[in-house]
Design an enzyme around this catalytic site. Sequence first.
Site, short mmCIF file in Angstrom:
data_model
loop_
_atom_site.label_atom_id
_atom_site.label_comp_id
_atom_site.label_asym_id
_atom_site.label_seq_id
_atom_site.Cartn_x
_atom_site.Cartn_y
_atom_site.Cartn_z
CE LYS A 35 -19.80 -47.66 -36.40
NZ LYS A 35 -20.43 -48.87 -35.85
NE ARG A 130 -21.14 -54.58 -29.82
CZ ARG A 130 -20.71 -54.06 -30.95
NH1 ARG A 130 -19.42 -54.00 -31.20
NH2 ARG A 130 -21.56 -53.62 -31.86
CE1 TYR A 256 14.01 -43.94 -32.09
CE2 TYR A 256 12.12 -43.73 -33.55
CZ TYR A 256 13.04 -43.16 -32.69
OH TYR A 256 13.00 -41.82 -32.43
CG MET A 304 5.44 -39.46 -33.43
SD MET A 304 5.82 -38.30 -32.11
CE MET A 304 5.74 -39.34 -30.68
C1 PLP Z 1 -20.86 -49.60 -37.10
C2 PLP Z 1 -22.17 -50.25 -37.22
C3 PLP Z 1 -22.68 -50.61 -38.48
C4 PLP Z 1 -21.88 -50.50 -39.76
O1 PLP Z 1 -21.02 -51.61 -39.87
P1 PLP Z 1 -20.06 -51.84 -41.15
O2 PLP Z 1 -19.39 -53.12 -40.89
O3 PLP Z 1 -19.11 -50.69 -41.17
O4 PLP Z 1 -20.95 -51.86 -42.34
C5 PLP Z 1 -23.97 -51.11 -38.53
N1 PLP Z 1 -24.71 -51.28 -37.40
C6 PLP Z 1 -24.23 -50.98 -36.18
C7 PLP Z 1 -25.06 -51.20 -34.98
C8 PLP Z 1 -22.94 -50.46 -36.04
O5 PLP Z 1 -22.48 -50.17 -34.82
#
Ligand code: PLP
Length: 360
Positions: A35, A130, A256, A304
């Site tokens: 993802k 969640r 800065y 930046m």
């Molecule tokens: C992102 C995610 C993972 C992977 O988690 P990591 O900590 O990067 O291994 C696994 N399961 C779900 C549902 C996630 O959203």
Amino acid sequence: MPRPIRATVSSGAFVHNFQAVRRHAGAAKVWAVIKANAYGHGLERAARALAGADGFAILDFQEAARLRLAGVAKPLLMLEGFFKAADVALLHKYALTPVIHNAEQVEILRRSDLPGEIDVYIKVNSGMNRLGFTVDSLRLAYNALRMHPQVRSVTAMTHFADADGASGVKAQLEWFDELTQQIDGLSQAPRSLANSAALIRFPETRADWVRPGIMLYGCSPFSDSPAEALGLRPAMTLASEIIATQHLQPGERVGYGFSYEAAGEITIGVVACGYADGYPRHAPSGTPVLVNDKRTRTVGRVSMDMICVDISDIPEAYIGTPVTLWGEGLSADEVAASAGTVSYQLLCALAPRVPVAEVP
Ligand SMILES: *Cc1c(COP(=O)(O)O)cnc(C)c1O
């Protein structure tokens, strides 16, 4: 010439880290979690390098379309399922496996007549609170999915809130078992539980499918255990060069806000990398950095397009000297810890303006 900043992504590191996943996973199948543009590494590139995975886990329908267009034929798990009734047609079109986590999704599926069969995951809320169903809502959702004529299989899934922390997985694992065992059919369904942290630390969470993300990219899910000790190699290296130097007298200040003041004489290298490239703006003075492969620290505020680094003890450092921000030789975990965040955020934040090259 373009600015000297660039990221390299190593397909060899991906393959190496995937082998580590396989060793931990045993007989379990592996969803490689790619993802968020493969945690900033490039979706198609990651899918190619991780061709050994049994499937890929993503979030966006756009990412699904890109993977199918790139010729990826493996199963694709949609970690948040779908969002609107209009998405349902895409589930079949791209042969996606949605995670069903709310009653609205169940209702949309129930009302829709899919042109063919799909596999689904049902998400159990085992305490993270969640996404997912518990107790009564779980039974209703599971029964509705099982009765759907185009749902071929239902896998039970949950996600751990603190597999990398003090709580571990015990309470969530017990609650997951208790919830699923109350429901006819669901207790025998395939299961998917483990993220990277659970996969490494809790072999009892392997189940049928594991879902590692961060470890594939060569970072550690644990704040108390570096990636190297876990046998992982960084997939991404962010590198740039010094573009200017300054020699400061005691009392002179840098950048800065004048947040850094030289205590003694100090030589500063100005590096072509700033928060618009994805470097964390909140990284304080003292954040580690490599100049010509030698460890030193940042001084002053991240701006930046630039950061400043202390090159007083690196006499050869000059305009054009290579600088590593994170990756090979300096783990993103360490830079992230210094900036009060996690490597996930650094990797995902790599900006589109940074050119990425693939290396072996
Ligand atoms: C992102 C995610 C993972 C992977 O988690 P990591 O900590 O990067 O291994 C696994 N399961 C779900 C549902 C996630 O959203």
